[in-house]
Structure formats: structure tokens, C-alpha cells
Design a protein around this motif. Structure first.
Motif, PDB file in Angstrom:
ATOM      1  N   UNK A  39       0.837  -1.203   0.000  1.00  0.00           N
ATOM      2  CA  UNK A  39       0.000   0.000   0.000  1.00  0.00           C
ATOM      3  C   UNK A  39       0.873   1.254   0.000  1.00  0.00           C
ATOM      4  N   UNK A  40       1.931   1.246   0.831  1.00  0.00           N
ATOM      5  CA  UNK A  40       2.826   2.409   0.900  1.00  0.00           C
ATOM      6  C   UNK A  40       3.531   2.628  -0.434  1.00  0.00           C
ATOM      7  N   UNK A  41       3.939   1.533  -1.077  1.00  0.00           N
ATOM      8  CA  UNK A  41       4.614   1.649  -2.372  1.00  0.00           C
ATOM      9  C   UNK A  41       3.654   2.208  -3.422  1.00  0.00           C
ATOM     10  N   UNK A  42       2.413   1.731  -3.415  1.00  0.00           N
ATOM     11  CA  UNK A  42       1.411   2.224  -4.369  1.00  0.00           C
ATOM     12  C   UNK A  42       1.147   3.710  -4.139  1.00  0.00           C
ATOM     13  N   UNK A  43       1.056   4.115  -2.857  1.00  0.00           N
ATOM     14  CA  UNK A  43       0.846   5.532  -2.538  1.00  0.00           C
ATOM     15  C   UNK A  43       2.018   6.381  -3.016  1.00  0.00           C
ATOM     16  N   UNK A  44       3.244   5.883  -2.806  1.00  0.00           N
ATOM     17  CA  UNK A  44       4.433   6.619  -3.229  1.00  0.00           C
ATOM     18  C   UNK A  44       4.445   6.787  -4.749  1.00  0.00           C
ATOM     19  N   UNK A  45       4.078   5.728  -5.466  1.00  0.00           N
ATOM     20  CA  UNK A  45       4.020   5.804  -6.933  1.00  0.00           C
ATOM     21  C   UNK A  45       2.962   6.808  -7.371  1.00  0.00           C
ATOM     22  N   UNK A  46       1.806   6.773  -6.687  1.00  0.00           N
ATOM     23  CA  UNK A  46       0.715   7.698  -7.031  1.00  0.00           C
ATOM     24  C   UNK A  46       1.170   9.140  -6.804  1.00  0.00           C
ATOM     25  N   UNK A  47       1.811   9.396  -5.656  1.00  0.00           N
ATOM     26  CA  UNK A  47       2.267  10.757  -5.348  1.00  0.00           C
ATOM     27  C   UNK A  47       3.299  11.232  -6.373  1.00  0.00           C
ATOM     28  N   UNK A  48       4.213  10.336  -6.756  1.00  0.00           N
ATOM     29  CA  UNK A  48       5.234  10.695  -7.751  1.00  0.00           C
ATOM     30  C   UNK A  48       4.565  11.053  -9.080  1.00  0.00           C
ATOM     31  N   UNK A  49       3.547  10.262  -9.449  1.00  0.00           N
ATOM     32  CA  UNK A  49       2.859  10.508 -10.707  1.00  0.00           C
ATOM     33  C   UNK A  49       2.095  11.840 -10.648  1.00  0.00           C
ATOM     34  N   UNK A  50       1.473  12.120  -9.491  1.00  0.00           N
ATOM     35  CA  UNK A  50       0.741  13.385  -9.343  1.00  0.00           C
ATOM     36  C   UNK A  50       1.703  14.565  -9.427  1.00  0.00           C
ATOM     37  N   UNK A  51       2.875  14.446  -8.773  1.00  0.00           N
ATOM     38  CA  UNK A  51       3.868  15.526  -8.834  1.00  0.00           C
ATOM     39  C   UNK A  51       4.316  15.757 -10.276  1.00  0.00           C
ATOM     40  N   UNK A  52       4.439  14.663 -11.021  1.00  0.00           N
ATOM     41  CA  UNK A  52       4.918  14.749 -12.391  1.00  0.00           C
ATOM     42  C   UNK A  52       3.880  15.401 -13.311  1.00  0.00           C
ATOM     43  N   UNK A  53       2.609  15.125 -13.072  1.00  0.00           N
ATOM     44  CA  UNK A  53       1.570  15.542 -14.029  1.00  0.00           C
ATOM     45  C   UNK A  53       0.710  16.718 -13.571  1.00  0.00           C
ATOM     46  N   UNK A  54       0.953  17.252 -12.371  1.00  0.00           N
ATOM     47  CA  UNK A  54       0.160  18.392 -11.904  1.00  0.00           C
ATOM     48  C   UNK A  54       1.079  19.577 -11.627  1.00  0.00           C
ATOM     49  N   UNK A  55       0.630  20.767 -12.006  1.00  0.00           N
ATOM     50  CA  UNK A  55       1.379  21.968 -11.633  1.00  0.00           C
ATOM     51  C   UNK A  55       1.175  22.208 -10.136  1.00  0.00           C
ATOM     52  N   UNK A  56       1.970  23.097  -9.546  1.00  0.00           N
ATOM     53  CA  UNK A  56       1.837  23.382  -8.110  1.00  0.00           C
ATOM     54  C   UNK A  56       0.426  23.857  -7.773  1.00  0.00           C
ATOM     55  N   UNK A  57      -0.127  24.729  -8.613  1.00  0.00           N
ATOM     56  CA  UNK A  57      -1.467  25.250  -8.367  1.00  0.00           C
ATOM     57  C   UNK A  57      -2.515  24.150  -8.373  1.00  0.00           C
ATOM     58  N   UNK A  58      -2.400  23.244  -9.337  1.00  0.00           N
ATOM     59  CA  UNK A  58      -3.360  22.147  -9.438  1.00  0.00           C
ATOM     60  C   UNK A  58      -3.228  21.222  -8.233  1.00  0.00           C
ATOM     61  N   UNK A  59      -1.987  20.978  -7.807  1.00  0.00           N
ATOM     62  CA  UNK A  59      -1.767  20.098  -6.655  1.00  0.00           C
ATOM     63  C   UNK A  59      -2.334  20.723  -5.379  1.00  0.00           C
ATOM     64  N   UNK A  60      -2.138  22.043  -5.224  1.00  0.00           N
ATOM     65  CA  UNK A  60      -2.690  22.731  -4.039  1.00  0.00           C
ATOM     66  C   UNK A  60      -4.206  22.637  -4.025  1.00  0.00           C
ATOM     67  N   UNK A  61      -4.814  22.842  -5.191  1.00  0.00           N
ATOM     68  CA  UNK A  61      -6.275  22.783  -5.282  1.00  0.00           C
ATOM     69  C   UNK A  61      -6.766  21.376  -4.919  1.00  0.00           C
ATOM     70  N   UNK A  62      -6.091  20.363  -5.437  1.00  0.00           N
ATOM     71  CA  UNK A  62      -6.466  18.984  -5.140  1.00  0.00           C
ATOM     72  C   UNK A  62      -6.305  18.688  -3.646  1.00  0.00           C
TER      73      UNK A  62
END
Length: 117
Positions: A39-62
Motif C-alpha cells: 500500500x505504501x509503495x502504491x501511494x508513493x508511486x501515485x504521489x510521484x505521478x501526481x507531482x509529475x503531471x500536476x502543476x503546483x497550483x493544481x496540486x494545491x487545489x487537489x
């Protein structure tokens, strides 16, 4: 030793049963740890993917959405990851695109369309 063969035998059986229970519990603990690690590995992968595909503004909004509506935030995160994995995200999702995505995924229960006849 008590000298009574039946009691000695019972003690032996009890001892074996206790060892079996300990081993079983250990096995369940290992399985839970492995599940936690996955679960932790899946979360880490998800977070890495979100950082890669979202701008700072989009990430803050999410993140703001996740604070107020954790389940909905998770759903949006899964959607972003799915879009990214399918190759439908070109570059990064900016704040305006995130607003559109949130609007698109928002449950319809908040809008009421009453038609008068």
C-alpha cells in the motif's frame, strides 16, 4: 514431572497447540506487513505521478479538496493517475484544467434541475 502419564501428555499437547498458534499469528502479522508495504509503495508511486503531471497550483487545489472531502479527493487522484497512465495527459495539468476535472467528477447531488411544465 507429575508422574501421571495422561497429564504429561496433555501438557505436551497444550505446548504444541500454543506453538502452532504463535506461528499462525506470526504468519498473519507478516501478511499484514506485506500488505502495508504494498500500500505504501502504491501511494508513493501515485504521489510521484501526481507531482509529475500536476502543476503546483493544481496540486494545491487537489489537496484543498482532499482536506474537505477525502473520498472525492481520492477519486480525483485515481482519475488523474488513470489519465496519465493511459497517455491522455500531455504535459502537466494546470489549475484551470484541475477545476474542470473537479467539476466533471463532482457528484451530481449538488445540482438540482427542476423543470416546470
Amino acid at each position: 514431572m507429575s508422574g501421571n502419564p495422561d497429564e504429561d501428555r496433555l501438557d505436551e499437547i497444550r505446548q504444541k497447540k500454543m506453538e502452532q498458534l504463535k506461528e499462525q499469528q506470526q504468519g498473519e502479522g507478516d501478511a499484514a506487513e506485506a500488505q502495508q508495504a504494498r500500500q505504501e509503495q502504491a501511494d508513493a508511486q501515485k504521489q510521484a505521478m501526481l507531482r509529475q503531471h500536476l502543476t503546483d497550483g493544481a496540486r494545491k487545489r487537489l489537496n484543498t479538496v482532499k482536506m474537505s472531502k477525502p473520498d472525492f479527493g481520492e477519486k480525483v487522484e485515481r482519475q488523474v493517475v488513470a489519465l496519465a497512465q493511459s497517455g491522455r495527459v500531455q504535459g502537466q495539468i494546470d489549475e484551470d484544467q484541475m477545476k474542470d476535472l473537479l467539476e466533471e467528477l463532482k457528484p451530481d447531488s449538488q445540482s438540482f434541475n427542476i423543470r416546470r411544465r
